[in-house]
Design an enzyme around this catalytic site. Structure first.
Site, PDB file in Angstrom:
ATOM      1  N   HIS A  71      21.281  48.078  17.483  1.00  0.00           N
ATOM      2  CA  HIS A  71      21.907  47.282  16.435  1.00  0.00           C
ATOM      3  C   HIS A  71      23.273  47.858  16.106  1.00  0.00           C
ATOM      4  O   HIS A  71      23.467  49.076  16.166  1.00  0.00           O
ATOM      5  CB  HIS A  71      21.029  47.243  15.179  1.00  0.00           C
ATOM      6  CG  HIS A  71      21.458  46.212  14.178  1.00  0.00           C
ATOM      7  ND1 HIS A  71      22.424  46.460  13.227  1.00  0.00           N
ATOM      8  CD2 HIS A  71      21.051  44.929  13.990  1.00  0.00           C
ATOM      9  CE1 HIS A  71      22.598  45.372  12.495  1.00  0.00           C
ATOM     10  NE2 HIS A  71      21.784  44.434  12.923  1.00  0.00           N
ATOM     11  N   ASP A 101      15.648  40.938  16.338  1.00  0.00           N
ATOM     12  CA  ASP A 101      15.655  39.793  17.255  1.00  0.00           C
ATOM     13  C   ASP A 101      14.511  39.875  18.258  1.00  0.00           C
ATOM     14  O   ASP A 101      13.959  38.851  18.666  1.00  0.00           O
ATOM     15  CB  ASP A 101      16.986  39.724  18.000  1.00  0.00           C
ATOM     16  CG  ASP A 101      18.164  39.596  17.058  1.00  0.00           C
ATOM     17  OD1 ASP A 101      18.139  38.683  16.225  1.00  0.00           O
ATOM     18  OD2 ASP A 101      19.088  40.418  17.132  1.00  0.00           O
TER      19      ASP A 101
END
Length: 429
Positions: A306, A363
């Site tokens: 991330h 995700d």
């Protein structure tokens, strides 16, 4: 700590105030830098630039902390539903039972959309991406309520906000039903927000659909955890567009367009497409892990790492638990779920991933959960938009309430040609 920082440029010495947040974050206020020095800062991607002061969400990527209005995301996900979380973000405080009941009833009662807007949605090609339909429909929604688009009128803004939260699931579901050639299912006032969306999406032609309570809980969780994430690409877009005193409908439509990108909200869709690619290649997880490690390979594992979190994403931790519980309940042999579980083990145990802090992210798990619920892959980013909507609106509201609000207008460092003479067309090579 000193209240000011000094900038020395040759013989010139300038002091700039330090702004300290409630979590002891320190910002250097350079708002007068250009006026006092003639210089600007250059920060590609704004990764070190604070665009505003905000009381909505606190994020600490190094420690893996996420809080909405001071409340830990873990507690909100455990004790609230999505409508309650939306109220918190929009008002800065949790509702009491009367406030929550009134807010919930107002949302459910406005889930229907105008007939003309339905015609617009059904006029799009059936293969249109639902994010394109969603952004267009949200913008078009403002044309049906032109007496309620003044961003400086509190009453109009309140009505517009409730209508947006109410109608986004309906617009999303109708775009899917149109794309798949199914009859549109109208909202049911007796059902909750998430139950209504699942019914409008997944019911048969007669409107029959009984929502699995575990699916409802899982989708509530997904929407809550997606509801806000500080100054990300789409939220910053909503703020920037709104800074021009653009109405909330158009500002949110812009945010939807930003979220569509595969490096932002579209990443969960890309993640499932990656799992499909591996499944089509005999499920050879090791091959793709090796490709991801190979600098010469263009292959990239989606759903890992991330931009902000250098620790385990707290949202991913919540989703992992929900994902494990849901898959265990379903007892499915879907090859994509098996591949996802293998990749997860690799990311948590392989030294290459551990050393680089490439943990499974939000995700990765959200795509797997959406698939388990029965949401088609092209709708994943739309669900992300539904979840993020309260956060977008909260930031739009906060920006307009700020006494220091200004239209956003970044500067640049020009690197093109110097002043040139304009040649006649016959003289151009």
């Amino acid at each position: 700590m000193s209240e000011n920082a000094r900038l020395i440029n040759g013989e010139q010495e300038i002091e700039f105030p330090l702004i300290i947040g409630s979590e002891q974050e320190v910002g250097l206020d350079i708002s007068k830098l250009r006026a006092q020095t003639g210089m600007i800062t250059l920060d590609e991607g704004f990764v070190n630039t604070g665009s505003t002061r905000s009381a909505i969400t606190f994020l600490n990527g190094e420690q893996g902390i996420l809080r909405y209005c001071g409340y830990a995301i873990e507690d909100i996900a455990d004790k609230c539903d999505f409508i309650e979380s939306a109220y918190l973000l929009l008002n800065g405080e949790l509702p009491n039972s009367e406030q929550l009941s009134e807010f919930r009833s107002a949302i459910i009662s406005e889930m229907d959309i105008p007939e003309g807007l339905i015609n617009i949605i059904t006029s799009f090609p059936k293969d249109a991406h639902p994010m394109a339909v969603l952004s267009a429909a949200v913008n078009a929604l403002s044309t049906y309520y032109q007496d309620q688009v003044d961003p400086l009128d509190c009453g109009q803004v309140k009505s517009s906000i409730r209508r947006l939260i109410a109608t986004l699931p309906t617009i999303a579901a109708y775009s899917h039903r149109h794309a798949t050639g199914q009859k549109l299912i109208t909202p049911c006032p007796e059902l909750g927000y998430v139950e209504n969306f699942l019914r409008m999406m997944l019911a048969d032609e007669d409107g029959n659909y009984e929502a699995d309570p575990d699916f409802v809980d899982a989708l509530n969780l997904l929407l809550i955890v997606h509801a806000d994430h500080e100054q990300n690409c789409s939220t910053s877009t909503v703020r920037m567009v709104g800074s021009a005193n653009t109405n909330v409908y158009a500002s949110i439509a812009a945010g939807i367009c930003a979220l569509w990108g595969p490096l932002h909200g579209g990443a969960n869709e890309a993640c499932v497409n990656m799992l499909k690619q591996i499944a089509a290649d005999d499920g050879d997880v090791e091959k793709y892990v090796d490709m991801a490690k190979d600098k010469a390979s263009s292959f990239r594992l989606m759903g890992f790492g991330h931009r902000v979190y250098k620790n385990y994403d707290p949202r991913a931790r919540i989703f992992k638990k929900a994902c494990d519980e849901l898959l265990e309940k379903l007892d499915t042999d879907d090859p994509l779920f098996l591949i996802a579980q293998k990749l997860e083990r690799v990311a948590l145990e392989d030294e290459y991933f551990v050393a680089r802090k490439l943990y499974p992210n939000v995700d990765f798990y959200s795509g797997v959960i959406y698939r388990a619920i029965g949401i088609p892959v092209e709708m994943f980013t739309v669900l992300f938009a539904m979840g993020r909507l309260p956060g977008w609106i909260a930031h739009w509201q906060e920006m307009h309430a700020s006494p220091s609000k200004r239209i956003c207008r970044p500067r640049q460092v020009y690197t093109g040609p110097n002043g040139r003479e304009l040649p006649e067309i016959s003289e151009r090579s």
